[in-house]
Design an enzyme around this catalytic site. Structure first.
Site, PDB file in Angstrom:
ATOM      1  N   ASP A 124       0.838  -1.198   0.000  1.00  0.00           N
ATOM      2  CA  ASP A 124       0.000   0.000   0.000  1.00  0.00           C
ATOM      3  C   ASP A 124       0.875   1.251   0.000  1.00  0.00           C
ATOM      4  O   ASP A 124       1.560   1.537   0.982  1.00  0.00           O
ATOM      5  CB  ASP A 124      -0.903  -0.005   1.239  1.00  0.00           C
ATOM      6  CG  ASP A 124      -1.779   1.236   1.312  1.00  0.00           C
ATOM      7  OD1 ASP A 124      -2.884   1.202   0.744  1.00  0.00           O
ATOM      8  OD2 ASP A 124      -1.355   2.243   1.921  1.00  0.00           O
ATOM      9  N   GLN A 160     -10.707   2.915   2.582  1.00  0.00           N
ATOM     10  CA  GLN A 160      -9.573   2.746   3.487  1.00  0.00           C
ATOM     11  C   GLN A 160      -9.650   3.841   4.533  1.00  0.00           C
ATOM     12  O   GLN A 160      -9.697   5.025   4.206  1.00  0.00           O
ATOM     13  CB  GLN A 160      -8.239   2.851   2.747  1.00  0.00           C
ATOM     14  CG  GLN A 160      -7.044   2.549   3.653  1.00  0.00           C
ATOM     15  CD  GLN A 160      -5.731   2.921   3.013  1.00  0.00           C
ATOM     16  OE1 GLN A 160      -5.389   4.091   2.939  1.00  0.00           O
ATOM     17  NE2 GLN A 160      -4.985   1.925   2.549  1.00  0.00           N
ATOM     18  N   TYR A 164       3.374   9.669  -0.516  1.00  0.00           N
ATOM     19  CA  TYR A 164       4.321   9.018   0.396  1.00  0.00           C
ATOM     20  C   TYR A 164       5.748   9.062  -0.143  1.00  0.00           C
ATOM     21  O   TYR A 164       6.702   8.882   0.612  1.00  0.00           O
ATOM     22  CB  TYR A 164       3.972   7.531   0.589  1.00  0.00           C
ATOM     23  CG  TYR A 164       2.672   7.215   1.255  1.00  0.00           C
ATOM     24  CD1 TYR A 164       1.929   8.180   1.932  1.00  0.00           C
ATOM     25  CD2 TYR A 164       2.172   5.911   1.218  1.00  0.00           C
ATOM     26  CE1 TYR A 164       0.724   7.851   2.526  1.00  0.00           C
ATOM     27  CE2 TYR A 164       0.972   5.575   1.825  1.00  0.00           C
ATOM     28  CZ  TYR A 164       0.253   6.550   2.463  1.00  0.00           C
ATOM     29  OH  TYR A 164      -0.938   6.217   3.050  1.00  0.00           O
ATOM     30  N   HIS A 173      -6.968   9.946  -2.149  1.00  0.00           N
ATOM     31  CA  HIS A 173      -6.295   9.924  -0.844  1.00  0.00           C
ATOM     32  C   HIS A 173      -7.044  10.758   0.191  1.00  0.00           C
ATOM     33  O   HIS A 173      -7.268  10.312   1.313  1.00  0.00           O
ATOM     34  CB  HIS A 173      -4.860  10.429  -1.006  1.00  0.00           C
ATOM     35  CG  HIS A 173      -3.933   9.947   0.052  1.00  0.00           C
ATOM     36  ND1 HIS A 173      -2.564  10.017  -0.061  1.00  0.00           N
ATOM     37  CD2 HIS A 173      -4.156   9.373   1.264  1.00  0.00           C
ATOM     38  CE1 HIS A 173      -1.992   9.507   1.012  1.00  0.00           C
ATOM     39  NE2 HIS A 173      -2.938   9.125   1.841  1.00  0.00           N
TER      40      HIS A 173
END
Length: 280
Positions: free
Chosen positions: A51, A167, A56, A116
């Site tokens: 993931d 998520q 990131y 996101h």
């Protein structure tokens, strides 16, 4: 004893199979070489779901780890996420962000692509582009992270492709019941980030007692609890021993009474960022 293993999967609402356990990759190392080494430990431990996210800055590390493993691309389930910054800059930047992720990951498809951070007022037009990526064959499943019920309602009234995954934060202190009930009713799979509450549960008395009972670590008890709830957790660590320990949750099963005890810890305590006030 449950017959679940680290290779077990569950079906999303479009028939795509998602692993029952994933490896988080945020906040590990700024070095791509070091990232690849860390994620390589995960692959060695048996994780096949990795993931990541454009923001990131670990997509290239994921690609290098997969390449170094020598395993075929189709053995992996890669998740990445569209950056909020790109959404606010418009359609061209969203497409560029998606193409960046494909290049960084050295792949021509992404198994799960997520928004996101939901952009208030921009969700419907963003979802249309997400659907375009899906219909193009470059994405196998779509999802949203860090969302509230209102975000689901905004998408569901106009979408052609219903999201497959949410998520969000899920751990014994934050079971996210309001959103999870909605997801269950609409056959949207729930995936857990921060399943270990950023290591904030290691001294919890009830979890320590269970760790002793099952001869496991507290983190292993929590991750097993996630999996038995039908949720895929994606714990993050840069430590090889912790990565391997987090994967070692398939040789025991929590009794129903112990599942209920852990459920009883829930106070919906949010450790995540404020989803109404973020500037990225």
């Amino acid at each position: 004893m449950s017959d679940l293993t680290i290779n077990s999967t569950r079906l999303l609402n479009n028939g795509v199979k998602i692993p029952v356990l994933g490896l988080g990759t945020s906040e590990t190392s700024p070095s791509i070489k070091e990232q690849a080494r860390i994620f390589g430990y995960g692959i060695e431990a048996g994780y096949r779901m990795l993931d990541t996210a454009w923001s990131y800055q670990t997509e290239r590390g994921v690609a290098e780890a997969i390449k170094a493993s020598g395993l075929p691309r189709e053995h992996f389930f890669i998740t990445t996420k569209l950056a909020s910054m790109a959404i606010h800059l418009g359609e061209r930047e969203i497409i560029r962000n998606f193409e960046d992720s494909l290049r960084n990951l050295q792949t021509d498809y992404i198994d799960l692509y997520m928004i996101h951070w939901p952009p208030h007022g921009l969700l419907q037009q963003t979802w249309k582009l997400m659907e375009y990526f899906y219909y193009s064959g470059h994405v196998r499943a779509l999802g949203i992270s860090n969302c509230k019920r209102r975000d689901w309602l905004e998408i569901m009234i106009s979408c052609n492709v219903k999201p497959q995954v949410q998520q969000d934060e899920f751990n014994p202190l934050r079971m996210n019941e309001y959103n999870r009930i909605y997801c269950e009713e609409h056959n949207i799979y729930f995936e857990a980030f921060s399943p270990l509450q950023r290591s904030g549960l290691v001294n919890n008395k009830i979890l320590l007692e269970m760790a002793e009972k099952y001869n496991k670590e507290v983190n292993q008890i929590i991750l097993r609890w996630d999996v038995q709830h039908g949720i895929t957790p994606v714990p993050r660590s840069a430590n090889r021993d912790h990565i391997f320990a987090n994967a070692n949750i398939f040789d025991f099963e929590l009794a129903e009474e112990d599942m209920r005890k852990i459920d009883g810890l829930n106070v919906e305590a949010i450790s995540n960022r404020d989803m109404d006030n973020f500037n990225f």
